[in-house]
Design an enzyme around this catalytic site. Structure first.
Site, PDB file in Angstrom:
ATOM      1  N   CYS A 184       0.822  -1.212   0.000  1.00 30.04           N
ATOM      2  CA  CYS A 184       0.000   0.000   0.000  1.00 30.04           C
ATOM      3  C   CYS A 184       0.854   1.259   0.000  1.00 30.04           C
ATOM      4  CB  CYS A 184      -0.949  -0.014   1.194  1.00 30.04           C
ATOM      5  SG  CYS A 184      -0.130  -0.285   2.791  1.00 30.04           S
TER       6      CYS A 184
ATOM      7  N   HIS B  79      -2.687   5.006   6.859  1.00 37.15           N
ATOM      8  CA  HIS B  79      -1.334   5.553   6.964  1.00 37.15           C
ATOM      9  C   HIS B  79      -1.361   7.038   6.590  1.00 37.15           C
ATOM     10  CE1 HIS B  79      -0.089   1.435   7.240  1.00 37.15           C
ATOM     11  NE2 HIS B  79      -0.321   1.171   5.980  1.00 37.15           N
TER      12      HIS B  79
END
Length: 346
Positions: free
Chosen positions: A145, A225
């Site tokens: 990711c 994140h």
């Protein structure tokens, strides 16, 4: 498109990524989801059968256990491979590398996820950067990711002739939300032990010319994140020119704090309001009004949904491996339309 001409896809592993990949495949007009394989008998594979996905046991003993648990089972992974053109391996880290021998024995093209090493396939995939190199290959690795977000954003700057070098700090979520009751960290921060952290070198497996260094720290939250980037550009550029560079990527969404999108949880709420499956954010959500340019230096921040960002890349990788679409932009448009990508633009 008739069923006989669609790409027949198998998904091995029905967890956080696997269930999202399966849903996305089912929404593509040129693909058919043959089935999903797993080892569990808990609620997750049971949801697959409720969605009318055919369920297979990873091995004969797994299929037997599923039958004893009154689950509808169509066979084993090997049965599933026999009906498929390509398999997407979404099993836990390092398990996929062990499955490769089986895929090759069956002569099936395969995709692994970013938890595996580049050497497992010899090719790392982000659609906007390495699609062409995956066409017709027997396998590829959809990078993690964070690496996906790094490549998307830096390649946009590179295409505009603005990128010299990049240095990023990653605030990494501690664990997946559904596992937060089992572990993770509380009331502390955990630095990744080495600089650069692994994401920078991983991005260079997609584009070796990127001059990028990353640092990472694990933080006690599970939403997403958060990245902060400092980029030295090749020259002075105005803010709007930089934003125009990011706009060339259909998978970078420019969001604004002055519209109330000021935190990770708010953006996740927006995904829910838009009706995204699992509240997924497929794009990199980059704050346009936070972005600053000082001479040839660029500073920006963005959000990465680690459960969702790799899903469209995986769909494009399927088309590339099978050679059904040789134009990355055409594949991306089809994927974006099927998943509703692009509706965050401001």
């Amino acid at each position: 498109m008739s069923a006989s001409t669609k790409i027949r896809v198998a998904v091995n592993g029905y967890g956080v990524i696997g269930k999202r990949v399966a849903d996305a495949i089912a929404r593509q007009e040129d693909m058919t989801l043959v089935g999903v394989a797993d080892i569990g008998i808990d609620w997750r594979p049971r949801v697959a059968t409720r969605k009318r996905f055919r369920l297979f046991g990873a091995a004969s003993e797994d299929a037997d256990a599923m039958r004893r648990a009154d689950m509808q089972v169509a066979g084993t992974l090997e049965d599933l491979l026999g009906e498929s053109d390509v398999v997407v391996d979404c099993t836990p880290k390092r398990v996929a590398a062990k499955n490769v021998e089986t895929y090759r024995r069956f002569g099936r093209k395969f995709i692994v996820q970013g938890g595996e090493k580049h050497e497992v396939t010899g090719h790392s995939f982000v659609a906007e950067a390495s699609y062409e190199g995956a066409i017709g290959r027997d396998s590829t690795r959809v990078v993690s990711c964070n690496t996906t977000s790094i490549v998307r954003t830096l390649e946009a700057l590179k295409r505009a002739g603005l990128l010299r070098r990049a240095r990023g700090t990653l605030l990494r979520r501690a664990t997946d939300p559904w596992e937060s009751h089992q572990g993770g960290i509380m009331n502390t921060l955990v630095p990744e032990e080495s600089i650069p952290s692994h994401q920078g070198p991983d991005a260079q497996t997609v584009d070796p010319d990127l001059d990028v260094i990353t640092m990472a720290v694990k933080v006690p939250q599970t939403l997403a994140h958060l990245h902060y980037w400092s980029v030295q550009m090749t020259r002075h550029a105005e803010k709007e020119e930089v934003l125009d560079a990011f706009r060339t990527s259909s998978r970078i969404a420019l969001v604004r704090m002055d519209q109330g999108l000021s935190a990770l949880n708010v953006i996740k709420e927006l995904m829910a309001d838009l009706g995204r499956p699992h509240d997924d954010l497929y794009e990199v959500a980059l704050w346009a009004d936070m972005l600053q340019v000082k001479g040839d230096e660029l500073f920006y921040a963005y959000m990465v949904d680690n459960q969702a960002i790799v899903i469209p890349e995986t769909i494009d990788a399927i088309r590339a491996l099978t050679g059904r679409e040789t134009d990355a932009s055409v594949s991306m448009k089809r994927t974006n339309a099927a998943l509703g990508i692009g509706d965050l633009r401001v």
